[in-house]
Each structure stands twice: as C-alpha cells, then as structure tokens.
Scaffold this motif. Structure first.
Motif, PDB file in Angstrom:
ATOM      1  N   VAL A  68      31.480  42.065  79.893  1.00  0.00           N
ATOM      2  CA  VAL A  68      32.720  41.522  79.345  1.00  0.00           C
ATOM      3  C   VAL A  68      32.498  41.111  77.890  1.00  0.00           C
ATOM      4  CG1 VAL A  68      34.588  39.861  79.687  1.00  0.00           C
ATOM      5  CG2 VAL A  68      33.230  40.611  81.638  1.00  0.00           C
ATOM      6  N   PHE A  69      33.413  41.533  77.013  1.00  0.00           N
ATOM      7  CA  PHE A  69      33.353  41.196  75.594  1.00  0.00           C
ATOM      8  C   PHE A  69      34.595  40.376  75.241  1.00  0.00           C
ATOM      9  CE2 PHE A  69      30.859  44.943  76.250  1.00  0.00           C
ATOM     10  CZ  PHE A  69      29.769  44.828  75.395  1.00  0.00           C
ATOM     11  N   TYR A  70      34.390  39.274  74.511  1.00  0.00           N
ATOM     12  CA  TYR A  70      35.489  38.377  74.139  1.00  0.00           C
ATOM     13  C   TYR A  70      35.706  38.418  72.629  1.00  0.00           C
ATOM     14  CZ  TYR A  70      35.021  36.493  78.838  1.00  0.00           C
ATOM     15  OH  TYR A  70      34.965  36.360  80.207  1.00  0.00           O
ATOM     16  N   PHE A  71      36.978  38.269  72.215  1.00  0.00           N
ATOM     17  CA  PHE A  71      37.339  38.379  70.812  1.00  0.00           C
ATOM     18  C   PHE A  71      38.262  37.234  70.401  1.00  0.00           C
ATOM     19  CE2 PHE A  71      36.330  42.468  72.563  1.00  0.00           C
ATOM     20  CZ  PHE A  71      35.486  43.025  71.607  1.00  0.00           C
ATOM     21  N   LYS A  72      38.295  36.968  69.089  1.00  0.00           N
ATOM     22  CA  LYS A  72      39.103  35.873  68.565  1.00  0.00           C
ATOM     23  C   LYS A  72      40.571  36.256  68.490  1.00  0.00           C
ATOM     24  CE  LYS A  72      39.258  32.530  64.758  1.00  0.00           C
ATOM     25  NZ  LYS A  72      38.630  32.114  63.474  1.00  0.00           N
ATOM     26  N   ASP A  73      40.847  37.541  68.222  1.00  0.00           N
ATOM     27  CA  ASP A  73      42.230  37.995  68.102  1.00  0.00           C
ATOM     28  C   ASP A  73      42.348  39.423  68.617  1.00  0.00           C
ATOM     29  OD1 ASP A  73      41.504  39.798  65.844  1.00  0.00           O
ATOM     30  OD2 ASP A  73      41.263  37.908  64.752  1.00  0.00           O
TER      31      ASP A  73
ATOM     32  N   MET B 274      23.837  35.858  86.794  1.00  0.00           N
ATOM     33  CA  MET B 274      25.099  36.598  86.828  1.00  0.00           C
ATOM     34  C   MET B 274      25.246  37.263  88.188  1.00  0.00           C
ATOM     35  SD  MET B 274      25.488  38.316  83.046  1.00  0.00           S
ATOM     36  CE  MET B 274      23.943  39.212  83.091  1.00  0.00           C
ATOM     37  N   ASP B 275      26.312  36.914  88.893  1.00  0.00           N
ATOM     38  CA  ASP B 275      26.579  37.519  90.186  1.00  0.00           C
ATOM     39  C   ASP B 275      27.216  38.896  89.978  1.00  0.00           C
ATOM     40  OD1 ASP B 275      25.762  35.151  91.463  1.00  0.00           O
ATOM     41  OD2 ASP B 275      27.744  34.275  91.152  1.00  0.00           O
ATOM     42  N   VAL B 276      26.651  39.899  90.610  1.00  0.00           N
ATOM     43  CA  VAL B 276      27.202  41.242  90.508  1.00  0.00           C
ATOM     44  C   VAL B 276      27.965  41.563  91.786  1.00  0.00           C
ATOM     45  CG1 VAL B 276      26.686  43.687  90.215  1.00  0.00           C
ATOM     46  CG2 VAL B 276      25.314  41.970  89.025  1.00  0.00           C
ATOM     47  N   CYS B 277      29.224  41.933  91.634  1.00  0.00           N
ATOM     48  CA  CYS B 277      30.067  42.285  92.777  1.00  0.00           C
ATOM     49  C   CYS B 277      30.822  43.570  92.474  1.00  0.00           C
ATOM     50  CB  CYS B 277      31.070  41.170  93.079  1.00  0.00           C
ATOM     51  SG  CYS B 277      30.340  39.663  93.757  1.00  0.00           S
ATOM     52  N   TYR B 278      31.444  44.094  93.513  1.00  0.00           N
ATOM     53  CA  TYR B 278      32.375  45.211  93.353  1.00  0.00           C
ATOM     54  C   TYR B 278      33.742  44.734  93.818  1.00  0.00           C
ATOM     55  CZ  TYR B 278      28.767  48.595  92.219  1.00  0.00           C
ATOM     56  OH  TYR B 278      27.760  49.278  91.581  1.00  0.00           O
ATOM     57  N   ALA B 279      34.770  44.975  93.017  1.00  0.00           N
ATOM     58  CA  ALA B 279      36.115  44.485  93.300  1.00  0.00           C
ATOM     59  C   ALA B 279      37.074  45.652  93.504  1.00  0.00           C
ATOM     60  CB  ALA B 279      36.610  43.603  92.162  1.00  0.00           C
ATOM     61  N   SER B 280      37.965  45.521  94.477  1.00  0.00           N
ATOM     62  CA  SER B 280      38.995  46.526  94.714  1.00  0.00           C
ATOM     63  C   SER B 280      40.111  46.362  93.691  1.00  0.00           C
ATOM     64  CB  SER B 280      39.551  46.388  96.134  1.00  0.00           C
ATOM     65  OG  SER B 280      40.270  45.166  96.253  1.00  0.00           O
ATOM     66  N   LEU B 281      41.032  47.307  93.673  1.00  0.00           N
ATOM     67  CA  LEU B 281      42.131  47.279  92.711  1.00  0.00           C
ATOM     68  C   LEU B 281      43.370  46.573  93.251  1.00  0.00           C
ATOM     69  CD1 LEU B 281      41.898  50.907  91.246  1.00  0.00           C
ATOM     70  CD2 LEU B 281      40.989  48.788  90.301  1.00  0.00           C
ATOM     71  N   ASP B 282      43.238  45.860  94.352  1.00  0.00           N
ATOM     72  CA  ASP B 282      44.370  45.139  94.921  1.00  0.00           C
ATOM     73  C   ASP B 282      44.835  44.036  93.981  1.00  0.00           C
ATOM     74  OD1 ASP B 282      43.734  46.728  97.041  1.00  0.00           O
ATOM     75  OD2 ASP B 282      42.894  45.128  98.270  1.00  0.00           O
TER      76      ASP B 282
ATOM     77  N   GLY C 148      43.302  55.491  89.524  1.00  0.00           N
ATOM     78  CA  GLY C 148      43.570  54.501  88.491  1.00  0.00           C
ATOM     79  C   GLY C 148      42.346  53.627  88.253  1.00  0.00           C
ATOM     80  N   TYR C 149      42.372  52.847  87.167  1.00  0.00           N
ATOM     81  CA  TYR C 149      41.245  52.008  86.803  1.00  0.00           C
ATOM     82  C   TYR C 149      41.684  50.558  86.668  1.00  0.00           C
ATOM     83  CZ  TYR C 149      38.895  56.423  85.799  1.00  0.00           C
ATOM     84  OH  TYR C 149      38.349  57.673  85.910  1.00  0.00           O
ATOM     85  N   PRO C 150      40.749  49.609  86.687  1.00  0.00           N
ATOM     86  CA  PRO C 150      41.105  48.184  86.593  1.00  0.00           C
ATOM     87  C   PRO C 150      41.771  47.841  85.262  1.00  0.00           C
ATOM     88  CG  PRO C 150      38.827  48.477  87.315  1.00  0.00           C
ATOM     89  CD  PRO C 150      39.301  49.810  86.858  1.00  0.00           C
ATOM     90  N   GLN C 151      42.517  46.740  85.266  1.00  0.00           N
ATOM     91  CA  GLN C 151      43.132  46.205  84.052  1.00  0.00           C
ATOM     92  C   GLN C 151      42.602  44.797  83.805  1.00  0.00           C
ATOM     93  OE1 GLN C 151      45.221  48.005  82.029  1.00  0.00           O
ATOM     94  NE2 GLN C 151      44.761  49.700  83.431  1.00  0.00           N
ATOM     95  N   SER C 152      42.441  44.439  82.536  1.00  0.00           N
ATOM     96  CA  SER C 152      41.964  43.100  82.197  1.00  0.00           C
ATOM     97  C   SER C 152      43.106  42.103  82.295  1.00  0.00           C
ATOM     98  CB  SER C 152      41.393  43.093  80.778  1.00  0.00           C
ATOM     99  OG  SER C 152      41.053  41.773  80.392  1.00  0.00           O
TER     100      SER C 152
ATOM    101  N   LEU D  47      42.365  38.820  75.225  1.00  0.00           N
ATOM    102  CA  LEU D  47      41.302  38.747  74.221  1.00  0.00           C
ATOM    103  C   LEU D  47      39.945  39.141  74.789  1.00  0.00           C
ATOM    104  CD1 LEU D  47      42.308  35.468  72.343  1.00  0.00           C
ATOM    105  CD2 LEU D  47      42.880  37.832  71.785  1.00  0.00           C
ATOM    106  N   GLN D  48      39.939  39.910  75.839  1.00  0.00           N
ATOM    107  CA  GLN D  48      38.674  40.386  76.384  1.00  0.00           C
ATOM    108  C   GLN D  48      38.763  41.869  76.721  1.00  0.00           C
ATOM    109  OE1 GLN D  48      37.946  38.166  80.020  1.00  0.00           O
ATOM    110  NE2 GLN D  48      38.832  39.765  81.295  1.00  0.00           N
ATOM    111  N   VAL D  49      37.600  42.509  76.740  1.00  0.00           N
ATOM    112  CA  VAL D  49      37.468  43.904  77.146  1.00  0.00           C
ATOM    113  C   VAL D  49      36.400  43.965  78.221  1.00  0.00           C
ATOM    114  CG1 VAL D  49      36.762  46.225  76.435  1.00  0.00           C
ATOM    115  CG2 VAL D  49      38.192  44.840  74.922  1.00  0.00           C
ATOM    116  N   VAL D  50      36.730  44.565  79.348  1.00  0.00           N
ATOM    117  CA  VAL D  50      35.794  44.711  80.457  1.00  0.00           C
ATOM    118  C   VAL D  50      35.379  46.180  80.556  1.00  0.00           C
ATOM    119  CG1 VAL D  50      35.411  44.387  82.927  1.00  0.00           C
ATOM    120  CG2 VAL D  50      36.921  42.817  81.681  1.00  0.00           C
TER     121      VAL D  50
END
Length: 378
Positions: A346-351, A184-192, A276-280, A284-287
């Motif tokens: 990251v968590f993934y869901f069916k609905d 798993m590659d770990v990175c830091y991402a900007s909010l752009d 502000g914080y990131p948006q998914s 169907l996923q939660v980060v």
C-alpha cells in the motif's frame, strides 16, 4: 465474455481478442522456483553462486513469466504445423513465431510491450474458490485503519534530516502509534462488499523434502545435502488469471499442464468469463493488485508505504528448432535480478495529483503490465 478488436502486429490485419479466465488446480505439491538455487554443481565466483543455497523455498504463487511460458507452450505444443510432439521440438520456426511470438519475455530499453503472437496479454495471478466461485486477492494489514497526524516527525537518516509521517493505527478496536517493527499480517480477501478474509497460513501448507545430491557418476556427494520446501494449496482453491488472446482457449478444457520446478502438474480449466479486480477505499492510497516493478521512487512523492519485496528473475529464450538451445547448462540465458514490490503493498500520498502520477508511472512499464505485473487499485 469480454472481447476487443486489435491490429495484429505481424500481419497488420484486425483480429478479435477474447478474454478468458484460466484456472490451474495443483494435483499435489508444487514448487515455484525463483532467485535461489542449489549450490551443488555451481561454479564459484559467478552470479548464480551468489544466490546458491542448500535450502531452497518455493514461492507460494507462480511468477507471471511462468504463467506466460505455460500458455505459450500450450498453444505451441497443440499446433501440429509448428511443433513436433513426438520429438518435442519446434518443427516450423516461422509458424511458431506467428503463434507465440519470436521470443519470451524481456525487459526492453524503452519499456515497450513484447510480441507474444496470438497472446495479447495476461492478468495477475490470484486465488479462486472453485465451489463458491470467488476470487481472492493478496492484501497486507487487513485489520488496520491508518491515519496520519498533521505534523510530521523530524528525523536524521544517514546524516540527512528528513520528515517522517506520524502514523496512528486502529487495530482490534484500539488506537496506537505505528512502528515499522510491527508484523504485517498477510491475508487474501474476496471481492465481496463485506470481503471474506483467508489467512495465508490457512491456504498454503509446507511440504518439505530432505535429500542428498548425486554426481554425474551416480554416487552420493557427502557435501551436497539439501532441503527443498514445496507447498500444497488448500482443497477447493486453485490459481487463476485472465488471458486476452485470439485463440479459443476453451478447446484446452481439462488439460494437464506442467508449471514451475520439478514439472509440477496442474489441471487447466477455462471459462469465457472475467472476475474484475479490487478497488481502493481511500482516495489517497494505491494498493498493488500484483507484484510491481518500480525502477526508482525518486520524484514520486510517496508519503508513506507499507511494502514487501520479492526477487524476480526469468529465462530469456528465442524460438529454435535445436532443443539444446533451451538447455541452461549450455546457454547462459538467466536474466539479471530485479526486486518487485509484492502484491498487497500500500502506498499513501498527500494529494490526488501525486497519486495519479504514481499510477501513470506504474503504467509506463508496458512489458510488465502486459504480463500482469504493475496492476493496482486506486
């Protein structure tokens, strides 16, 4: 500057809470301790011995309890009515309780929020590019696009038959089957809108120290060799987090504060600002925006997750006029070990219903959300 009006839990009167962006720039190497401690001087057969080692490794980012503790001491040590700076001790316990709350962070039976006096809450820690004025949040699998096959794969785990999702990933323009053994590659991402990615290894540099411990008589102990690995943060970057409080934090601008083990020093800067914080991008996923406490995954209907865990322990203290009450050598105040899911998981869901129930579950741990844990994007 964002602000809100809330009732004060001690006086019952309405108070104005303002949000501030607090930035901490390390002035050199730093060490954020966690679960592991040195073996030297530890008693056998106790809990600390289980997590003792001759090599200890700093976390790259501070625990939220460390940030909270730093803020509480900043407020306390700058109030002459509550704190005796010359003797480094609390002068008036009642005034200290009003200012920072009677006790430090603790996990309550009903998972209720704590009382930290004039500090309402703090947000999750992230990295901040001071020159570009950009916030960077930790993410896992930044270059992967994940898709699920309609038909699950049947498997037997510990004698029980289960269904596992068949997962395909698009990496570097190629589609391939996912395996849990992939790194798993770990990175830091900007909010752009087109986020800038920074690799973790480019932001944090190891700084190792090798030595030998001395006993109480000042003589070297040949069995107490140690290696301590600290970190240095990339030039131009700092740690940052938001604080909601009724205290005007701008008066502490450009103060030097200490945080973490070895009294690592940081320059504290304050802005009347929020980021502000990131948006998914997937319904169907939660980060996880921060590390998160999940007591049990039973009944949460998580379809698939890409996660890492991080150990979490903290010191629990109450305000006291006796300095010895803060000495862990005389008082066993180290709390039990928890495992937190790391920021970027990251968590993934069916609905959407399953996803929303998971989010409600994360929000239910009020003492954790209050200090910046269990924050997420959906």
């Amino acid at each position: 500057m964002a602000c809100s009006v809330q009732p004060n839990s001690l006086t019952g009167r309405a108070t104005t809470m303002n949000k501030y962006l607090v930035k901490l720039t390390p002035l050199g190497k730093y060490f954020f301790g966690g679960d592991m401690t040195f073996k030297s001087g530890r008693k056998k057969d106790n809990d600390d011995e289980k997590y003792g080692s001759y090599i200890i490794h700093s976390f790259k980012t501070p625990q939220q309890t460390s940030l909270l503790g730093m803020m509480r001491f900043l407020l306390l040590s700058n109030d002459g009515n509550a704190f005796d700076v010359e003797n480094n001790r609390i002068k008036n316990k009642d005034k200290a309780d009003t200012l920072i709350g009677e006790k430090s962070f603790c996990v309550s039976e009903g998972h209720k929020a704590n009382n930290f006096g004039k500090i309402s809450s703090i947000g999750p820690c992230f990295l901040y590019d001071k020159k570009a004025a950009k916030a960077y949040f930790r993410i896992l699998l930044p270059d992967w696009q994940i898709a699920f096959a309609d038909a699950p794969v049947k498997a037997v785990i510990n004698g029980a038959e289960v269904e596992l999702p068949k997962i395909w990933v698009e990496k570097d323009g190629k589609e391939e089957a996912y395996t849990g053994k992939d790194g798993m590659d770990v990175c830091y991402a900007s909010l752009d809108k087109s986020p800038v990615l920074k690799k973790e290894e480019d932001l944090f540099t190891e700084d190792s120290r090798i030595g030998i411990a001395k006993n109480e008589k000042g003589k070297s102990d040949s069995s107490a060799f140690y290696k301590q690995i600290s970190y240095r943060l990339e030039k131009g970057f700092c740690f940052a987090f938001e604080v909601e409080t009724e205290v005007d934090l701008t008066k502490y601008q450009n103060r030097l504060v200490q945080l973490g083990a070895d009294s690592s020093s940081f320059l504290l800067e304050v802005e009347q600002n929020t980021v502000g914080y990131p948006q998914s991008k997937n319904d169907l996923q939660v980060v996880l925006v921060s590390d998160a406490y999940i007591e049990s995954t039973e009944g949460l209907k998580i379809r698939f997750a890409v996660t890492r865990v991080r150990p979490f322990r903290f010191l629990h203290t109450g305000n006291s006029k006796n300095p010895q009450n803060y000495n862990t050598r005389y008082n066993s105040i180290r709390q039990k070990r928890y495992d937190l899911y790391e920021a970027g998981s990251v968590f993934y869901f069916k609905d959407k219903d399953s996803r929303d129930k998971f989010c409600e579950y994360l929000d239910s741990f009020k003492e954790f959300t209050q200090i910046g844990y269990n924050q997420f994007a959906k």
